[in-house]
Write a protein that holds these residues in place. Structure first.
Motif, mmCIF file in Angstrom:
data_model
loop_
_atom_site.group_PDB
_atom_site.id
_atom_site.type_symbol
_atom_site.label_atom_id
_atom_site.label_comp_id
_atom_site.label_asym_id
_atom_site.label_seq_id
_atom_site.Cartn_x
_atom_site.Cartn_y
_atom_site.Cartn_z
ATOM 1 N N ALA A 196 -33.831 -53.304 -41.876
ATOM 2 C CA ALA A 196 -33.586 -54.891 -41.870
ATOM 3 C C ALA A 196 -32.304 -55.427 -42.518
ATOM 4 O O ALA A 196 -31.961 -56.551 -42.293
ATOM 5 C CB ALA A 196 -34.878 -55.237 -42.825
ATOM 6 N N SER A 197 -31.741 -54.433 -42.890
ATOM 7 C CA SER A 197 -30.504 -54.859 -43.855
ATOM 8 C C SER A 197 -29.453 -55.150 -42.826
ATOM 9 O O SER A 197 -29.148 -54.710 -41.906
ATOM 10 C CB SER A 197 -29.905 -53.742 -44.846
ATOM 11 O OG SER A 197 -30.822 -53.387 -45.864
ATOM 12 N N GLY A 198 -28.687 -56.575 -43.311
ATOM 13 C CA GLY A 198 -27.598 -56.865 -42.546
ATOM 14 C C GLY A 198 -26.285 -56.384 -43.454
ATOM 15 O O GLY A 198 -26.493 -55.485 -44.103
ATOM 16 N N THR A 199 -25.308 -56.849 -43.013
ATOM 17 C CA THR A 199 -23.962 -56.331 -43.627
ATOM 18 C C THR A 199 -23.753 -57.234 -45.179
ATOM 19 O O THR A 199 -24.483 -58.153 -45.329
ATOM 20 C CB THR A 199 -22.695 -56.779 -42.813
ATOM 21 O OG1 THR A 199 -22.694 -58.404 -42.375
ATOM 22 C CG2 THR A 199 -22.650 -56.139 -41.415
ATOM 23 N N GLU A 200 -22.765 -56.814 -45.797
ATOM 24 C CA GLU A 200 -22.764 -57.362 -47.321
ATOM 25 C C GLU A 200 -22.288 -58.719 -47.078
ATOM 26 O O GLU A 200 -21.804 -59.242 -45.932
ATOM 27 C CB GLU A 200 -21.613 -56.670 -47.976
ATOM 28 C CG GLU A 200 -20.292 -56.926 -47.428
ATOM 29 C CD GLU A 200 -19.152 -56.419 -48.243
ATOM 30 O OE1 GLU A 200 -18.167 -56.574 -47.801
ATOM 31 O OE2 GLU A 200 -19.504 -56.090 -49.500
ATOM 32 N N GLY A 201 -22.586 -59.805 -48.056
ATOM 33 C CA GLY A 201 -22.215 -61.020 -48.004
ATOM 34 C C GLY A 201 -20.771 -61.517 -47.778
ATOM 35 O O GLY A 201 -19.946 -60.679 -48.526
ATOM 36 N N ASP A 202 -20.236 -62.397 -47.142
ATOM 37 C CA ASP A 202 -19.078 -62.873 -47.224
ATOM 38 C C ASP A 202 -18.606 -63.847 -48.144
ATOM 39 O O ASP A 202 -17.421 -64.186 -48.189
ATOM 40 C CB ASP A 202 -18.816 -63.439 -45.669
ATOM 41 C CG ASP A 202 -19.467 -64.724 -45.489
ATOM 42 O OD1 ASP A 202 -20.290 -64.985 -46.252
ATOM 43 O OD2 ASP A 202 -19.642 -65.016 -44.358
ATOM 44 N N THR A 203 -19.691 -63.962 -49.377
ATOM 45 C CA THR A 203 -18.967 -64.960 -50.337
ATOM 46 C C THR A 203 -18.281 -64.005 -51.392
ATOM 47 O O THR A 203 -18.987 -62.850 -51.731
ATOM 48 C CB THR A 203 -20.152 -65.463 -51.112
ATOM 49 O OG1 THR A 203 -20.846 -66.223 -50.023
ATOM 50 C CG2 THR A 203 -19.916 -66.472 -52.163
ATOM 51 N N GLY A 204 -17.218 -64.476 -51.733
ATOM 52 C CA GLY A 204 -16.439 -63.637 -52.828
ATOM 53 C C GLY A 204 -16.837 -63.458 -54.156
ATOM 54 O O GLY A 204 -16.559 -62.583 -55.066
ATOM 55 N N GLY A 205 -17.589 -64.457 -54.587
ATOM 56 C CA GLY A 205 -17.976 -64.742 -55.917
ATOM 57 C C GLY A 205 -17.089 -65.673 -56.827
ATOM 58 O O GLY A 205 -15.786 -65.275 -56.418
ATOM 59 N N SER A 206 -17.619 -66.244 -57.439
ATOM 60 C CA SER A 206 -16.807 -67.432 -58.200
ATOM 61 C C SER A 206 -16.284 -66.891 -59.646
ATOM 62 O O SER A 206 -16.687 -65.629 -60.232
ATOM 63 C CB SER A 206 -17.814 -68.612 -58.866
ATOM 64 O OG SER A 206 -18.667 -68.298 -59.716
ATOM 65 N N THR A 207 -15.178 -67.316 -60.177
ATOM 66 C CA THR A 207 -14.719 -66.956 -61.540
ATOM 67 C C THR A 207 -15.460 -66.941 -62.790
ATOM 68 O O THR A 207 -16.036 -66.194 -63.323
ATOM 69 C CB THR A 207 -13.577 -67.728 -61.749
ATOM 70 O OG1 THR A 207 -12.326 -67.879 -60.747
ATOM 71 C CG2 THR A 207 -13.192 -67.586 -63.125
#
Length: 279
Positions: free
Chosen positions: A116-127
């Motif tokens: 079921a797993s996809g690839t890692e998220g493409d959101t870099g994460g906020s400060t």
């Protein structure tokens, strides 16, 4: 997923080898913790266990850069299944039917996550998230100070939970470090969160296992290192599943963690004298 499962194999096997070396060192003479550690460091199993821990960490980092945090966290929890199987082989620990069933449950959960797993998220994460991880790492140290004053199961549970949260900080922080170039790395709060969180987690888990229930401490650790980081990965970092497989990912995660909790006594390989009592 191959890297995540490889890390679980490394961590699970290292636990047993280090336990074997520690027992041999204890049988070789008296002395305090420092003397015991020095004797253990002369044994190839202990050194091999440390090497496997190092390889496991590198595989964990590689996995966190490729697949969602929820899959890596569940895979790391599944290292308890590896420890149980290796302990049964090398330490002649007898597993009950329930524990063998739990090993199968963990494997089934990981298979579901793999599908079921996809690839890692493409959101870099906020400060803000980076600073939050640093604050969480410092809070883990505070949690250890509070837990150290307690006694009995509550002490083991709180310290184990704190250790799990520290390992969870490491998991999230790896995703928040986007470059190893020194100028940027030194100004990234996530880098300090990784160091502080990892060190705090190790200290809290060691303290919990030395003077408390292994099962209780490990159960708290499994919960701490899986649930929170998985939620952050989905909500803040964009981790997703394959299209239409979200239900299978949730089911696999729950099944794998539940199986790991059933194997919580293997957070530290049992002593030979405890083998029959544990069945």
């Amino acid at each position: 997923m191959v890297c995540a499962l490889g890390a679980a194999v490394c961590f699970g096997t290292a636990t047993v080898w280090q336990a074997m070396a520690a027992r041999a060192a204890a049988d070789a003479g008296d002395g305090g913790d420092a003397a015991l550690l020095l004797r253990a460091l002369r044994q190839w199993r202990y050194l091999a266990g440390l090497a496997l821990d190092g390889v496991g960490f590198l595989l964990q980092v590689a996995a966190l850069r490729s697949v969602p945090i929820y899959a890596v966290g569940a895979a790391l929890a599944s290292s308890l299944a590896v420890t149980a199987v290796v302990a049964a082989r090398l330490l002649h620990v007898r597993l009950s039917r329930v524990e063998w069933s739990a090993v199968g449950v963990v494997c089934a959960g990981m298979a579901m996550l793999g599908l079921a797993s996809g690839t890692e998220g493409d959101t870099g994460g906020s400060t803000a998230l980076r600073w939050s991880m640093l604050a969480a790492a410092v809070a883990v140290l505070g949690l250890g100070a509070v837990g150290g004053r307690l006694t009995g199961r509550s002490r083991a549970l709180l310290l184990g939970l704190g250790a799990g949260l520290g390992f969870g900080v490491v998991e999230v922080s790896v995703r928040l470090i986007d470059t190893l170039a020194l100028p940027d790395l030194l100004t990234n709060p996530a880098a300090y969160a990784l160091l502080i969180g990892g060190a705090a987690a190790f200290l809290l888990l060691t303290s919990a296992l030395q003077r408390g229930s292994v099962t209780t401490a490990t159960a708290g650790m499994v919960i701490g290192e899986t649930v929170g980081p998985a939620a952050i990965g989905v909500l803040c970092l964009g981790d997703r599943t394959r299209e239409g497989f979200a239900w299978l990912a949730v089911l696999g995660f729950v099944v794998a963690v539940a199986g790991a909790l059933l194997l919580a006594r293997f957070g530290e390989a049992p002593e030979p004298a405890e083998e029959k009592a544990a069945v």
